[in-house]
Design a protein around this motif. Structure first.
Motif, mmCIF file in Angstrom:
data_model
loop_
_atom_site.group_PDB
_atom_site.id
_atom_site.type_symbol
_atom_site.label_atom_id
_atom_site.label_comp_id
_atom_site.label_asym_id
_atom_site.label_seq_id
_atom_site.Cartn_x
_atom_site.Cartn_y
_atom_site.Cartn_z
ATOM 1 N N ASN A 109 51.405 -39.622 87.311
ATOM 2 C CA ASN A 109 50.830 -38.598 86.453
ATOM 3 C C ASN A 109 51.821 -38.289 85.314
ATOM 4 O OD1 ASN A 109 50.567 -35.746 85.554
ATOM 5 N ND2 ASN A 109 48.767 -35.823 86.893
ATOM 6 N N SER A 111 51.718 -36.067 82.784
ATOM 7 C CA SER A 111 51.975 -34.662 82.476
ATOM 8 C C SER A 111 53.041 -34.069 83.412
ATOM 9 C CB SER A 111 50.662 -33.889 82.588
ATOM 10 O OG SER A 111 50.896 -32.539 82.428
ATOM 11 N N GLU A 112 52.974 -34.475 84.695
ATOM 12 C CA GLU A 112 53.986 -33.987 85.656
ATOM 13 C C GLU A 112 55.374 -34.502 85.280
ATOM 14 O OE1 GLU A 112 52.698 -35.172 89.578
ATOM 15 O OE2 GLU A 112 50.973 -33.807 89.478
ATOM 16 N N GLU A 115 56.726 -32.449 82.411
ATOM 17 C CA GLU A 115 57.140 -31.135 82.908
ATOM 18 C C GLU A 115 58.518 -31.208 83.573
ATOM 19 O OE1 GLU A 115 56.166 -27.611 82.185
ATOM 20 O OE2 GLU A 115 54.664 -29.172 81.798
ATOM 21 N N LYS A 116 58.704 -32.281 84.356
ATOM 22 C CA LYS A 116 59.978 -32.480 85.064
ATOM 23 C C LYS A 116 61.131 -32.651 84.053
ATOM 24 C CE LYS A 116 62.031 -36.097 87.749
ATOM 25 N NZ LYS A 116 61.797 -37.455 88.220
ATOM 26 N N ASN A 134 53.539 -29.054 76.403
ATOM 27 C CA ASN A 134 53.115 -30.276 77.080
ATOM 28 C C ASN A 134 51.604 -30.398 76.896
ATOM 29 O OD1 ASN A 134 52.426 -32.293 78.813
ATOM 30 N ND2 ASN A 134 53.329 -31.355 80.647
ATOM 31 N N GLU A 135 51.185 -31.220 75.932
ATOM 32 C CA GLU A 135 49.752 -31.345 75.656
ATOM 33 C C GLU A 135 49.140 -32.592 76.296
ATOM 34 O OE1 GLU A 135 48.925 -30.741 71.508
ATOM 35 O OE2 GLU A 135 49.597 -28.654 71.647
ATOM 36 N N VAL A 136 49.882 -33.182 77.228
ATOM 37 C CA VAL A 136 49.347 -34.364 77.924
ATOM 38 C C VAL A 136 48.321 -33.869 78.945
ATOM 39 C CG1 VAL A 136 49.911 -36.326 79.387
ATOM 40 C CG2 VAL A 136 51.544 -35.548 77.644
ATOM 41 N N ASN A 137 47.131 -34.465 78.906
ATOM 42 C CA ASN A 137 46.077 -34.068 79.829
ATOM 43 C C ASN A 137 46.586 -34.147 81.272
ATOM 44 O OD1 ASN A 137 43.770 -34.131 81.530
ATOM 45 N ND2 ASN A 137 42.528 -34.597 79.711
ATOM 46 N N ASP A 138 46.427 -33.037 82.028
ATOM 47 C CA ASP A 138 47.076 -33.042 83.346
ATOM 48 C C ASP A 138 46.397 -33.958 84.365
ATOM 49 O OD1 ASP A 138 44.930 -31.501 83.865
ATOM 50 O OD2 ASP A 138 46.043 -29.624 84.202
ATOM 51 N N THR A 139 45.322 -34.636 83.938
ATOM 52 C CA THR A 139 44.723 -35.611 84.865
ATOM 53 C C THR A 139 45.069 -37.051 84.459
ATOM 54 O OG1 THR A 139 42.717 -35.728 83.551
ATOM 55 C CG2 THR A 139 42.738 -34.098 85.343
ATOM 56 N N SER A 173 52.355 -35.280 73.307
ATOM 57 C CA SER A 173 50.923 -35.517 73.459
ATOM 58 C C SER A 173 50.686 -36.985 73.794
ATOM 59 C CB SER A 173 50.190 -35.136 72.169
ATOM 60 O OG SER A 173 50.741 -35.875 71.091
#
Ligand code: ADP
Length: 255
Positions: A109, A111-112, A115-116, A134-139, A173
């Motif tokens: 993933n 987005s995770e 975040e890390k 963080n504009e990366v789609n979380d899915t 993104s």
């Protein structure tokens, strides 16, 4: 540059034949020149902190340790120069090992991961009071070499944060097209003068040393990114304006 080999021989029919072999050596020589330059640059970069460590240690041993203020100041210099040496050797090793890095793919993933990386760099965020987006789609699940991808993102996000301004922002993104993954790291930082925009991917190149003197770095981060993106058959684009900010966009083929 051409390497020539000549073979003169007699055939069974008693004819004499001449075989001339021409090798284009340009690429081999260019590669060798690059390696020589790299070793020279690396030695120079390593010598600078070593000279400083050696000088301050000697000064301390010659009596400066008796003065508590001098002692504290010199030990702090030795500590930061040692840190610089460690950063340099780590980056030199990472760069040297790019060709032998595993090319196994893994789903993860994105987005995770972003975040890390943001969390690991909380100190820079707090120092400059940055807004991290963080504009990366979380899915979004990508199929890439996880450790190479993380190294690319870490270096780009690290730069976007380090070379930022007080109260600035960093935005990550990503989007997926039919056959590509495109992601961008955008900052509101110092920017890069147009005549230096190609050079920042060179090994050890740093823009205006006086400007970035107080910002730690080895000049190898983007060279590592460049080699890893090349290895994944992707491409990098950069847009930047001094005093406004920089956006680095990476395109990787979908695996
Ligand atoms: P460093 O370890 O110095 O950060 P890099 O190879 O990552 O080395 O970057 C090379 C140089 O390019 C940096 O020293 C800096 O001057 C410039 N640079 C890289 N990214 C940015 C950015 N986002 N904004 C402004 N300058 C940058």
């Amino acid at each position: 540059t051409v390497d020539v080999s000549v073979v003169y021989y007699e055939t069974r029919e008693r004819h004499f034949e001449l075989l001339v072999l021409l090798y284009d050596m340009t690429e081999v020589i260019q590669m060798k020149d690059m390696q020589t330059a790299f070793v020279a640059n690396a030695s120079h970069e390593l010598r600078t902190p070593l000279t400083s460590i050696s000088g301050f240690t000697e000064t301390l041993l010659n009596g400066a340790q008796e003065d508590p203020t001098d002692r504290q100041q010199f030990l702090e210099i030795i500590q930061s120069e040692t840190k610089r040496l460690l950063d340099l050797t780590d980056d030199i090793l990472t760069l040297a090992k790019v060709p032998e890095r595993a090319n196994t793919l893994q789903q993860f993933n994105m987005s995770e991961m972003v975040e890390k990386i943001f969390n690991a760099k909380a100190e820079i965020k707090d120092n400059l009071n940055l807004t991290l987006k963080n504009e990366v789609n979380d899915t979004l699940v990508v199929n890439q070499n996880k450790s190479n991808f993380e190294q690319i993102l870490t270096n780009l996000i690290g730069n976007a944060m380090k070379y930022n301004r007080q109260d600035g922002s960093v935005k990550v993104s990503a989007m997926v097209t039919a056959n590509e993954l495109v992601f961008a790291v955008k900052d509101t930082g110092l920017g890069i003068p147009s005549d230096e925009q190609n050079r920042i991917f060179e090994r050890f190149y740093r823009v205006d040393k006086s400007r970035t003197k107080s910002i730690p770095g080895t000049g190898l981060g983007l060279a590592i990114v460049n080699d890893l993106v090349e290895q994944a058959q992707g491409k990098i684009e950069l847009t930047s304006q001094v005093g406004v900010g920089t956006t680095i966009t990476v395109t990787l083929p979908l695996q």
